[in-house]
Design a protein around this motif. Structure first.
Motif, mmCIF file in Angstrom:
data_model
loop_
_atom_site.group_PDB
_atom_site.id
_atom_site.type_symbol
_atom_site.label_atom_id
_atom_site.label_comp_id
_atom_site.label_asym_id
_atom_site.label_seq_id
_atom_site.Cartn_x
_atom_site.Cartn_y
_atom_site.Cartn_z
ATOM 1 N N UNK A 97 0.826 -1.197 0.000
ATOM 2 C CA UNK A 97 0.000 0.000 0.000
ATOM 3 C C UNK A 97 0.865 1.253 0.000
ATOM 4 N N UNK A 98 0.343 2.319 -0.596
ATOM 5 C CA UNK A 98 1.051 3.588 -0.612
ATOM 6 C C UNK A 98 1.245 4.104 0.807
ATOM 7 N N UNK A 99 2.437 4.610 1.072
ATOM 8 C CA UNK A 99 2.736 5.162 2.386
ATOM 9 C C UNK A 99 3.282 4.165 3.368
ATOM 10 N N UNK A 100 3.679 2.969 2.900
ATOM 11 C CA UNK A 100 4.200 1.939 3.802
ATOM 12 C C UNK A 100 5.712 1.864 3.786
ATOM 13 N N UNK A 101 6.394 2.784 3.105
ATOM 14 C CA UNK A 101 7.851 2.839 3.172
ATOM 15 C C UNK A 101 8.565 1.993 2.154
ATOM 16 N N UNK B 117 -6.649 -0.591 -0.097
ATOM 17 C CA UNK B 117 -6.488 0.715 0.536
ATOM 18 C C UNK B 117 -6.227 0.506 2.024
ATOM 19 N N UNK B 118 -5.587 1.497 2.636
ATOM 20 C CA UNK B 118 -5.220 1.384 4.052
ATOM 21 C C UNK B 118 -6.467 1.418 4.930
ATOM 22 N N UNK B 119 -6.459 0.621 5.981
ATOM 23 C CA UNK B 119 -7.604 0.558 6.892
ATOM 24 C C UNK B 119 -7.746 1.830 7.726
ATOM 25 N N UNK C 203 0.034 12.511 -7.598
ATOM 26 C CA UNK C 203 -0.580 11.390 -6.895
ATOM 27 C C UNK C 203 0.442 10.354 -6.461
ATOM 28 N N UNK C 204 1.626 10.429 -7.008
ATOM 29 C CA UNK C 204 2.662 9.454 -6.675
ATOM 30 C C UNK C 204 3.837 10.144 -5.995
ATOM 31 N N UNK C 205 4.288 9.599 -4.900
ATOM 32 C CA UNK C 205 5.547 10.013 -4.313
ATOM 33 C C UNK C 205 5.489 11.156 -3.338
ATOM 34 N N UNK C 206 4.375 11.862 -3.221
ATOM 35 C CA UNK C 206 4.324 12.955 -2.259
ATOM 36 C C UNK C 206 4.259 12.386 -0.846
ATOM 37 N N UNK C 207 5.213 12.741 -0.034
ATOM 38 C CA UNK C 207 5.264 12.269 1.342
ATOM 39 C C UNK C 207 5.167 13.481 2.260
ATOM 40 N N UNK D 32 -3.724 7.423 -0.853
ATOM 41 C CA UNK D 32 -2.550 7.023 -0.105
ATOM 42 C C UNK D 32 -1.690 8.189 0.333
ATOM 43 N N UNK D 33 -2.020 9.410 -0.136
ATOM 44 C CA UNK D 33 -1.282 10.589 0.333
ATOM 45 C C UNK D 33 -1.612 10.904 1.786
ATOM 46 N N UNK D 34 -2.743 10.423 2.279
ATOM 47 C CA UNK D 34 -3.113 10.616 3.679
ATOM 48 C C UNK D 34 -3.051 9.274 4.398
#
Length: 507
Positions: A69-73, A241-243, A331-335, A359-361
């Protein structure tokens, strides 16, 4: 003799993230003290599931397909083992020849390239390894100077990398590791010809890694053409998607979407939010509308220069801008740390982009909100999203929201009402002397125009079609004579061939 053990295990799927022991630390992977020091500087102690699974396998030199998932490192999942593998070549020599490009990380967007470069530089801060980023939209001169000074790790977008290859400012002949970050987008948005050119420049014997939040069957098939015996790592369900992200879908009329975004931002008192639009024009229009509503907003999209985009992102991260309106380029890569909310002004055309947007949030375990506006014409897009993430949305109504009357609706109203509204705005003085004279002249003009129209209406209407065009076709004498001559010429016997070659023989 080939290793039959590894051939039998061409693909290893790890889908149960809950089975990982929570006590795993980065120090358990045998990483260099310099790398652990950099991680400690950023407060990183325990790896995420994708990091815990990927780091040991990458350290073995295996090819990897990592899906999480996006945002998992995912960035640390490939960056940390790459730095560890390259430490054997680290040196402080000033000669560029001692610092060839040994690792190449490709990304689809400039923003993602810049984000990955920041992370890589932070991880190798206490080592002698050098890293730089190259992407389009800015001057090549600083990039050229950095490459010519010697760089071990290069993060690049495909187009600008090929520009440097053409200018002969970079050589990939000694590259040992290739990484494709957001690989599905790399192979899906027209990069395939550029990627093939880049792959042809790399050594045949290398380690290849692919990381993304989503992998379709087509992407896996394409990846199989240049990955050798890859280990497939899928942490949690693919395309999930993240829970910790609350997803809300509001049904809105298309004309009311602009006002709905303003209402949501004010109602929830949002001070940092990304709003996604499908088009560049739509993003600029929405940003201007929010500014007119008193919201500090800015737009980033492909028509903006790279310096403008980077300045807007930095201002947003610092809190100087409350709302960032973006196309899928962001939409991709913004942390962005602790981003509380994202809003889908438009539902994405590609269902997989929905996963990346929201996944940005909710990154790094934090909670977040994902709000989407759905019109009647978006129903098909919404169904595609529901099928992919295996979640059925409840189409909710935006409570307390009343759409404003747009300009196009006011123009359809009678002119008399507009006149009354303007008069009321002037303080209710609707019967001034000049207005009464204007009304009398207007009434007189209307009566004159009505009399003229009635006079014209009483006249008989003329025939608009000329009867000459209704007659059948009759050829003219000259046309008949021309046709007869043509027929006579066609029936005249042809001359002998000898006449064409020099004349007829004498009799």
């Amino acid at each position: 003799m080939p290793d039959t053990q590894s051939e039998k295990q061409e693909i290893i799927i790890v889908a149960d993230a809950e089975a990982l022991a929570p006590s795993i630390r980065f120090s358990d992977f045998g990483l260099s003290p310099d790398i652990l020091r950099a991680l400690n500087d950023q407060g990183y102690i325990n790896p995420t599931p994708i990091q815990a699974e990927a780091i040991p396998i990458v350290l073995q030199g295996r090819d990897v397909m990592g899906a999480a998932q996006t945002g998992t490192g995912k960035t640390a999942g490939f960056a940390l083992p790459i730095i560890q593998l390259l430490l054997a070549h680290a040196n402080t020599s000033a000669s560029p020849a001692r610092h060839p490009v040994r690792a190449l990380i490709l990304t689809p967007t400039r923003e993602l390239a810049d984000q990955v470069a920041e992370n890589v530089k932070a991880y190798c801060r206490h080592t002698a390894l050098r890293a730089t980023v190259v992407f389009g939209g800015i001057d090549m001169a600083p990039q050229t100077a950095a490459l010519r000074s010697g760089i071990e790790i290069v993060i690049a977008t495909p187009g600008r990398l090929l520009d440097h290859v053409q200018q002969k400012t970079i050589s990939l002949s000694q590259t040992q590791i290739l990484v494709m970050d957001e690989a599905d987008r790399m192979l899906d948005m027209g990069f395939l010809p550029d990627l093939q050119r880049i792959l042809n420049l790399l050594p045949k014997e290398r380690q290849s890694l692919m990381f993304s939040a989503t992998f379709s069957a087509e992407i896996k098939k394409l990846a199989g053409s240049f990955l050798k015996n890859p280990v497939t790592i899928e942490v949690a369900r693919s395309n999930a998607t993240a829970d910790n992200v609350t997803q809300t879908m509001y049904r809105i009329d298309d004309q009311a979407k602009l006002d709905a975004v303003s209402f949501i931002i004010r109602e929830r008192n949002l001070k940092q939010v990304i709003v996604f639009s499908n088009t560049k024009i739509g993003a600029s229009r929405l940003a201007k509308h929010l500014e007119s509503e008193g919201v500090n907003a800015s737009a980033i999209h492909g028509d903006k220069s790279q310096n403008e985009r980077m300045a807007a992102l930095e201002a947003f991260k610092q809190g100087a801008i409350e709302v960032l309106v973006a196309t899928d380029v962001a939409a991709r890569g913004l942390d962005i740390a602790e981003l509380p909310c994202v809003i889908n002004f438009d539902l994405p055309y590609n269902a997989e982009d929905y996963v990346h947007r929201i996944g940005r949030t909710g990154r790094a375990g934090a909670s977040g909100d994902a709000i989407s506006l759905c019109t009647e014409k978006d129903e098909r897009l919404l169904v595609d999203i529901e099928k992919m993430i295996k979640h059925k949305f409840v189409r909710a109504e935006l409570v307390g929201f009343v759409a404003k009357v747009r300009t196009s609706e006011r123009e359809r109203a009678p002119r008399r009402e507009d006149g009354e509204n303007r008069a009321e705005a002037r303080g209710g003085r609707t019967e001034s002397r000049s207005d009464s004279r204007s009304d009398s002249r207007s009434a007189s003009s209307d009566r004159s125009n009505q009399h003229t129209r009635s006079a014209y209406a009483s006249l008989p209407r003329k025939e608009k079609i000329d009867p000459w065009f209704l007659k059948p076709y009759e050829p003219t004498p000259s046309a008949i004579e021309s046709a007869q001559n043509s027929q006579t010429a066609q029936t005249k016997p042809k001359g002998k061939l000898a006449a064409l070659l020099g004349g007829m023989p004498k009799r």
